[in-house]
Design an enzyme around this catalytic site. Structure first.
Site, PDB file in Angstrom:
ATOM      1  N   HIS A 209      -4.869 -24.216  13.776  1.00 28.18           N
ATOM      2  CA  HIS A 209      -3.977 -23.080  13.639  1.00 28.18           C
ATOM      3  C   HIS A 209      -4.437 -21.714  13.760  1.00 28.18           C
ATOM      4  CE1 HIS A 209      -0.198 -25.249  11.752  1.00 28.18           C
ATOM      5  NE2 HIS A 209      -0.750 -25.928  12.538  1.00 28.18           N
ATOM      6  N   ASP A 210      -5.533 -21.536  13.242  1.00 32.14           N
ATOM      7  CA  ASP A 210      -6.192 -20.157  13.495  1.00 32.14           C
ATOM      8  C   ASP A 210      -6.355 -19.921  14.790  1.00 32.14           C
ATOM      9  OD1 ASP A 210      -7.510 -17.839  12.843  1.00 32.14           O
ATOM     10  OD2 ASP A 210      -9.417 -18.700  12.730  1.00 32.14           O
TER      11      ASP A 210
ATOM     12  N   GLY B  31      -6.126 -16.223  18.529  1.00 32.32           N
ATOM     13  CA  GLY B  31      -7.537 -16.605  18.655  1.00 32.32           C
ATOM     14  C   GLY B  31      -8.240 -17.042  17.438  1.00 32.32           C
TER      15      GLY B  31
ATOM     16  N   ASP C 246      -9.889 -16.099  14.734  1.00 35.03           N
ATOM     17  CA  ASP C 246     -10.111 -14.728  13.941  1.00 35.03           C
ATOM     18  C   ASP C 246      -9.857 -14.633  12.556  1.00 35.03           C
ATOM     19  OD1 ASP C 246      -7.227 -14.678  14.027  1.00 35.03           O
ATOM     20  OD2 ASP C 246      -7.254 -12.701  14.736  1.00 35.03           O
TER      21      ASP C 246
ATOM     22  N   ASN D  91       3.511 -23.650   8.487  1.00 34.20           N
ATOM     23  CA  ASN D  91       2.523 -23.697   7.564  1.00 34.20           C
ATOM     24  C   ASN D  91       2.635 -24.824   6.484  1.00 34.20           C
ATOM     25  OD1 ASN D  91       4.422 -23.295   5.541  1.00 34.20           O
ATOM     26  ND2 ASN D  91       3.593 -21.424   4.714  1.00 34.20           N
TER      27      ASN D  91
ATOM     28  N   PRO E 149       2.207 -25.510  18.884  1.00 29.25           N
ATOM     29  CA  PRO E 149       3.464 -26.337  19.183  1.00 29.25           C
ATOM     30  C   PRO E 149       4.130 -27.054  18.065  1.00 29.25           C
ATOM     31  CG  PRO E 149       1.086 -27.124  19.118  1.00 29.25           C
ATOM     32  CD  PRO E 149       0.938 -25.887  18.748  1.00 29.25           C
TER      33      PRO E 149
ATOM     34  N   HIS F 135      -5.003 -36.596  15.185  1.00 26.76           N
ATOM     35  CA  HIS F 135      -3.892 -36.880  14.194  1.00 26.76           C
ATOM     36  C   HIS F 135      -4.624 -38.407  13.882  1.00 26.76           C
ATOM     37  CE1 HIS F 135      -0.542 -34.084  15.570  1.00 26.76           C
ATOM     38  NE2 HIS F 135      -1.294 -33.542  14.850  1.00 26.76           N
ATOM     39  N   THR F 136      -5.617 -38.743  14.193  1.00 29.19           N
ATOM     40  CA  THR F 136      -6.329 -40.062  13.516  1.00 29.19           C
ATOM     41  C   THR F 136      -6.545 -39.933  12.013  1.00 29.19           C
ATOM     42  OG1 THR F 136      -7.870 -41.550  13.826  1.00 29.19           O
ATOM     43  CG2 THR F 136      -8.715 -39.227  14.298  1.00 29.19           C
TER      44      THR F 136
ATOM     45  N   ASP G 132      -1.663 -41.948  11.384  1.00 30.30           N
ATOM     46  CA  ASP G 132      -2.372 -43.220  12.118  1.00 30.30           C
ATOM     47  C   ASP G 132      -2.465 -44.107  10.720  1.00 30.30           C
ATOM     48  OD1 ASP G 132      -4.224 -45.024  13.187  1.00 30.30           O
ATOM     49  OD2 ASP G 132      -5.883 -43.493  12.951  1.00 30.30           O
TER      50      ASP G 132
ATOM     51  N   SER H  34      -5.492 -46.311   8.515  1.00 30.34           N
ATOM     52  CA  SER H  34      -6.679 -45.613   8.779  1.00 30.34           C
ATOM     53  C   SER H  34      -7.007 -44.193   8.965  1.00 30.34           C
ATOM     54  CB  SER H  34      -7.514 -46.158   9.824  1.00 30.34           C
ATOM     55  OG  SER H  34      -7.117 -45.790  11.193  1.00 30.34           O
TER      56      SER H  34
ATOM     57  N   ASP I 193     -10.841 -42.422  14.300  1.00 26.14           N
ATOM     58  CA  ASP I 193     -10.819 -43.744  15.100  1.00 26.14           C
ATOM     59  C   ASP I 193     -10.090 -43.715  16.316  1.00 26.14           C
ATOM     60  OD1 ASP I 193      -8.577 -44.380  14.050  1.00 26.14           O
ATOM     61  OD2 ASP I 193      -9.407 -46.117  12.834  1.00 26.14           O
TER      62      ASP I 193
HETATM   63  C1  HEM Z   1      -0.419 -30.963  20.134  1.00 27.04           C
HETATM   64  C2  HEM Z   1       0.297 -30.513  19.402  1.00 27.04           C
HETATM   65  C3  HEM Z   1       0.276 -30.317  17.993  1.00 27.04           C
HETATM   66  C4  HEM Z   1       1.551 -30.604  17.176  1.00 27.04           C
HETATM   67  C5  HEM Z   1       2.794 -30.414  17.624  1.00 27.04           C
HETATM   68  C6  HEM Z   1       0.759 -30.801  15.842  1.00 27.04           C
HETATM   69  C7  HEM Z   1       1.756 -30.924  14.605  1.00 27.04           C
HETATM   70  C8  HEM Z   1       1.333 -31.356  13.288  1.00 27.04           C
HETATM   71  C9  HEM Z   1       2.511 -31.591  12.253  1.00 27.04           C
HETATM   72  C10 HEM Z   1       3.789 -31.274  12.232  1.00 27.04           C
HETATM   73  C11 HEM Z   1       1.646 -32.210  11.171  1.00 27.04           C
HETATM   74  C12 HEM Z   1       2.030 -32.495   9.654  1.00 27.04           C
HETATM   75  C13 HEM Z   1       2.381 -31.407   9.088  1.00 27.04           C
HETATM   76  C14 HEM Z   1       2.838 -31.683   7.738  1.00 27.04           C
HETATM   77  O1  HEM Z   1       4.102 -32.206   7.566  1.00 27.04           O
HETATM   78  O2  HEM Z   1       2.442 -31.409   6.684  1.00 27.04           O
HETATM   79  C15 HEM Z   1       0.154 -32.203  11.670  1.00 27.04           C
HETATM   80  C16 HEM Z   1      -0.759 -32.676  10.943  1.00 27.04           C
HETATM   81  C17 HEM Z   1      -2.060 -32.392  11.410  1.00 27.04           C
HETATM   82  N1  HEM Z   1      -2.695 -32.020  12.524  1.00 27.04           N
HETATM   83 FE1  HEM Z   1      -1.553 -31.478  14.114  1.00 27.04          FE
HETATM   84  N2  HEM Z   1      -0.579 -30.961  15.671  1.00 27.04           N
HETATM   85  C18 HEM Z   1      -0.674 -30.925  17.009  1.00 27.04           C
HETATM   86  C19 HEM Z   1      -2.213 -30.652  17.459  1.00 27.04           C
HETATM   87  C20 HEM Z   1      -3.266 -30.790  16.569  1.00 27.04           C
HETATM   88  C21 HEM Z   1      -4.469 -30.272  16.668  1.00 27.04           C
HETATM   89  C22 HEM Z   1      -5.038 -29.805  18.125  1.00 27.04           C
HETATM   90  C23 HEM Z   1      -5.431 -30.387  15.711  1.00 27.04           C
HETATM   91  C24 HEM Z   1      -6.790 -30.552  15.314  1.00 27.04           C
HETATM   92  C25 HEM Z   1      -7.837 -30.295  16.480  1.00 27.04           C
HETATM   93  C26 HEM Z   1      -4.451 -31.256  14.827  1.00 27.04           C
HETATM   94  C27 HEM Z   1      -4.802 -31.506  13.418  1.00 27.04           C
HETATM   95  C28 HEM Z   1      -4.117 -31.953  12.287  1.00 27.04           C
HETATM   96  C29 HEM Z   1      -4.341 -32.792  11.319  1.00 27.04           C
HETATM   97  C30 HEM Z   1      -5.808 -33.026  11.126  1.00 27.04           C
HETATM   98  C31 HEM Z   1      -3.148 -32.922  10.754  1.00 27.04           C
HETATM   99  C32 HEM Z   1      -3.241 -33.447   9.174  1.00 27.04           C
HETATM  100  C33 HEM Z   1      -3.418 -32.407   8.096  1.00 27.04           C
HETATM  101  C34 HEM Z   1      -3.324 -32.827   6.789  1.00 27.04           C
HETATM  102  O3  HEM Z   1      -3.524 -34.144   6.323  1.00 27.04           O
HETATM  103  O4  HEM Z   1      -3.351 -32.016   5.964  1.00 27.04           O
HETATM  104  N3  HEM Z   1      -3.108 -31.350  15.033  1.00 27.04           N
HETATM  105  N4  HEM Z   1       0.415 -31.636  12.994  1.00 27.04           N
HETATM  106  C1  LIG Z   2      -5.477 -14.748  24.457  1.00 27.44           C
HETATM  107  O1  LIG Z   2      -5.865 -13.862  25.255  1.00 27.44           O
HETATM  108  C2  LIG Z   2      -5.319 -13.817  26.513  1.00 27.44           C
HETATM  109  C3  LIG Z   2      -5.861 -12.876  27.268  1.00 27.44           C
HETATM  110  O2  LIG Z   2      -6.245 -11.699  27.064  1.00 27.44           O
HETATM  111  C4  LIG Z   2      -3.581 -13.514  26.259  1.00 27.44           C
HETATM  112  O3  LIG Z   2      -2.962 -14.018  27.594  1.00 27.44           O
HETATM  113  C5  LIG Z   2      -3.185 -14.585  25.445  1.00 27.44           C
HETATM  114  O4  LIG Z   2      -1.888 -14.397  25.109  1.00 27.44           O
HETATM  115  C6  LIG Z   2      -4.133 -14.581  24.180  1.00 27.44           C
HETATM  116  N1  LIG Z   2      -3.621 -15.801  23.235  1.00 27.44           N
HETATM  117  C7  LIG Z   2      -3.374 -15.533  22.110  1.00 27.44           C
HETATM  118  C8  LIG Z   2      -3.031 -17.007  21.254  1.00 27.44           C
HETATM  119  O5  LIG Z   2      -3.658 -14.378  21.466  1.00 27.44           O
HETATM  120  C1  LIG Z   3       4.837 -21.625   3.837  1.00 27.54           C
HETATM  121  O1  LIG Z   3       5.796 -20.972   4.071  1.00 27.54           O
HETATM  122  C2  LIG Z   3       7.148 -21.126   3.021  1.00 27.54           C
HETATM  123  C3  LIG Z   3       8.294 -20.635   3.785  1.00 27.54           C
HETATM  124  O2  LIG Z   3       8.506 -21.066   5.107  1.00 27.54           O
HETATM  125  C4  LIG Z   3       6.540 -20.327   1.840  1.00 27.54           C
HETATM  126  O3  LIG Z   3       7.592 -20.722   0.760  1.00 27.54           O
HETATM  127  C5  LIG Z   3       5.272 -21.022   1.366  1.00 27.54           C
HETATM  128  O4  LIG Z   3       5.100 -19.995   0.362  1.00 27.54           O
HETATM  129  C6  LIG Z   3       4.179 -20.731   2.542  1.00 27.54           C
HETATM  130  N1  LIG Z   3       2.999 -21.343   2.169  1.00 27.54           N
HETATM  131  C7  LIG Z   3       2.073 -20.662   2.129  1.00 27.54           C
HETATM  132  C8  LIG Z   3       0.655 -21.407   1.773  1.00 27.54           C
HETATM  133  O5  LIG Z   3       2.155 -19.386   2.046  1.00 27.54           O
END
Ligand code: HEM
Ligand SMILES: *[C@@H]1O[C@H](CO)[C@@H](O)[C@H](O)[C@H]1NC(C)=O
Ligand SMILES: *[C@@H]1O[C@H](CO)[C@@H](O)[C@H](O)[C@H]1NC(C)=O
Ligand SMILES: *[C@@H]1O[C@H](CO)[C@@H](O)[C@H](O)[C@H]1NC(C)=O
Ligand SMILES: *[C@@H]1O[C@H](CO)[C@@H](O)[C@H](O)[C@H]1NC(C)=O
Ligand SMILES: *[C@@H]1O[C@H](CO)[C@@H](O)[C@H](O)[C@H]1NC(C)=O
Ligand SMILES: *[C@@H]1O[C@H](CO)[C@@H](O)[C@H](O)[C@H]1NC(C)=O
Length: 335
Positions: free
Chosen positions: A74-75, A80, A82, A102, A170, A200-201, A253, A256, A261
């Site tokens: 998410h960061d 970027g 940061d 979040n 996304p 998501h594994t 997943d 597991s 995996d």
């Molecule tokens: C491809 C688009 C992606 C979407 C739409 C997406 C969406 C989500 C959502 C909705 C959750 C569950 C949040 C919740 O209900 O608590 C989740 C969990 C998670 N996502 Fe993604 N994700 C994506 C890509 C990624 C990527 C790129 C990573 C890391 C490289 C990642 C790592 C994770 C992990 C590890 C969890 C579990 C978090 C936990 O157990 O607290 N995801 N993701």
């Molecule tokens: C990353 O930088 C590119 C080019 O400077 C910019 O088009 C893009 O919107 C930036 N993305 C984010 C997530 O800040």
């Molecule tokens: C996440 O967002 C919700 C509102 O959408 C807020 O109530 C909550 O405090 C936020 N969580 C964190 C960790 O900031």
């Protein structure tokens, strides 16, 4: 003699000047990039301190590894890598943390603990963005998952805006073309999309992320036809029993969720990917063949490929050199 001596001085001065200019531009170009062991001179123990804290803390709460990996993702996807995701809201701005995606972002206090330890060793030297990138990698490693290179030297940003998280991340309801666009805007290709989704594994999600798929897909109280119907029925009977359940946790997943995996990809092919965004990977021929290739290969191959995509993700729009800052506390910009 005097003339030539004078001339020699000019030549020498010019040479020195060229040297200085060349050196200066070299410095700029190396500063513009992350490097392995960036803190080797400025804080030689930094990476060890991070790793040791992870080794001490994470094995007793392995589910935190997933949360920390997700925080790093998410960061990087918003402004970027940061550490903008770590900032608290201010009196004038709602921070990324408060945006809808979040939900379940966790691990902030562990990041603060690690940052405090690194600050105690070398005040004002190691960025929160680097702490987060290192902690995410080390946490996945101690839980038995893949490793990847984390070059360092990221600087911390000064801004965090909720609406940017909403737009830049996304959604679980995303279709393939929308996922592809989000990733390609960050110079990540379809292969990266498939591999990074493989995160998501591990980890969990809330029922609310799929209540539309189970209960009201097109607004007429229906179910998503692309989700395996037996799986959906089981989720409704045993897990997400009502449409507005916002607390029950689901594994992406099943069986597991603490093991890094390949089975996530098997679920995707069996129409049991939890989110539409997981299912969507099977709707594109290039993504599908990447998945099949991964499933046909070894775990080591998956780890090696995942590592390459993580290294790309960790470089998204990083700030280096002298812009940004090294935050003292990860939740607030320096005053
Ligand atoms: C491809 C688009 C992606 C979407 C739409 C997406 C969406 C989500 C959502 C909705 C959750 C569950 C949040 C919740 O209900 O608590 C989740 C969990 C998670 N996502 Fe993604 N994700 C994506 C890509 C990624 C990527 C790129 C990573 C890391 C490289 C990642 C790592 C994770 C992990 C590890 C969890 C579990 C978090 C936990 O157990 O607290 N995801 N993701
Ligand atoms: C990353 O930088 C590119 C080019 O400077 C910019 O088009 C893009 O919107 C930036 N993305 C984010 C997530 O800040
Ligand atoms: C996440 O967002 C919700 C509102 O959408 C807020 O109530 C909550 O405090 C936020 N969580 C964190 C960790 O900031
Ligand atoms: C995918 O989602 C985007 C954004 O919601 C939408 O504009 C587009 O029409 C969808 N594409 C397909 C093929 O459904
Ligand atoms: C399903 O969604 C539609 C459109 O968003 C809404 O009008 C309807 O009330 C929803 N049904 C239920 C049972 O929540
Ligand atoms: C939503 O949740 C409340 C309590 O949490 C419950 O009383 C209500 O029946 C639920 N509504 C639906 C449609 O499930
Ligand atoms: C950031 O916000 C959290 C949650 O509201 C709070 O516990 C923490 O003390 C804040 N951090 C700083 C440095 O203000």
């Amino acid at each position: 003699m005097a003339v030539s001596h004078y001339g020699g001085n000019i030549a020498g001065a010019v040479a020195v000047l060229i040297g200085v200019v060349a050196l200066a531009s070299m410095t700029v170009s190396t500063e513009a990039q992350l490097q392995l062991g960036f803190y080797a001179k400025s804080c030689p123990k930094a990476e060890d301190i991070v790793r040791k804290l992870v080794e001490r803390h994470i094995p007793s709460v392995p589910s935190l590894a997933a949360a920390l990996l997700r925080l790093h993702f998410h960061d990087c996807f918003v402004r970027g890598c940061d550490a903008s995701v770590l900032l608290n809201s201010t009196s004038s701005t709602q921070a990324e943390k408060t945006a809808a995606p979040n939900l379940s972002l966790r691990g902030f206090s562990f990041i603060d603990t690690v940052k405090a330890a690194v600050e105690a060793e070398c005040p004002g030297t190691v960025s929160c963005a680097d702490v987060l990138a290192l902690v995410a990698r080390d946490s996945v490693v101690v839980t038995g998952g893949p490793t990847w290179k984390v070059p360092t030297g990221r600087r911390d940003g000064l801004v965090s805006i909720a609406s940017e998280a909403l737009n830049g991340l996304p959604a679980p309801t995303s279709n393939f073309s929308s996922l592809q666009k989000t990733f390609s805007d960050l110079e990540l290709d379809v292969k990266d999309l498939v591999l990074l989704s493989g995160a998501h594994t591990i980890g969990v999600a809330h029922c609310s992320t799929i209540s539309n798929r189970l209960y009201n897909f097109t607004g007429v109280g229906d179910q998503d036809p692309t989700l395996d119907s037996a799986y959906a029925a089981n989720l409704k009977a045993k897990k997400c029993k009502t449409q507005n359940d916002s607390t029950t946790l689901l594994e992406m997943d099943p069986g597991s969720r603490n093991t890094f995996d390949l089975s996530y990809y098997s679920y995707v092919l069996k129409r049991r990917g939890l989110f539409q965004s997981d299912s969507a990977l099977a709707t594109d021929s290039a993504a599908l063949s990447t998945i099949k290739g991964l499933l046909a290969g070894t775990l080591e191959n998956f780890y090696a490929e995942f590592a390459l995509s993580m290294e790309k993700m960790g470089k998204i729009n990083v700030t280096t050199g002298s812009t940004g800052e090294i935050r003292k506390q990860c939740a607030v910009v320096n005053s």
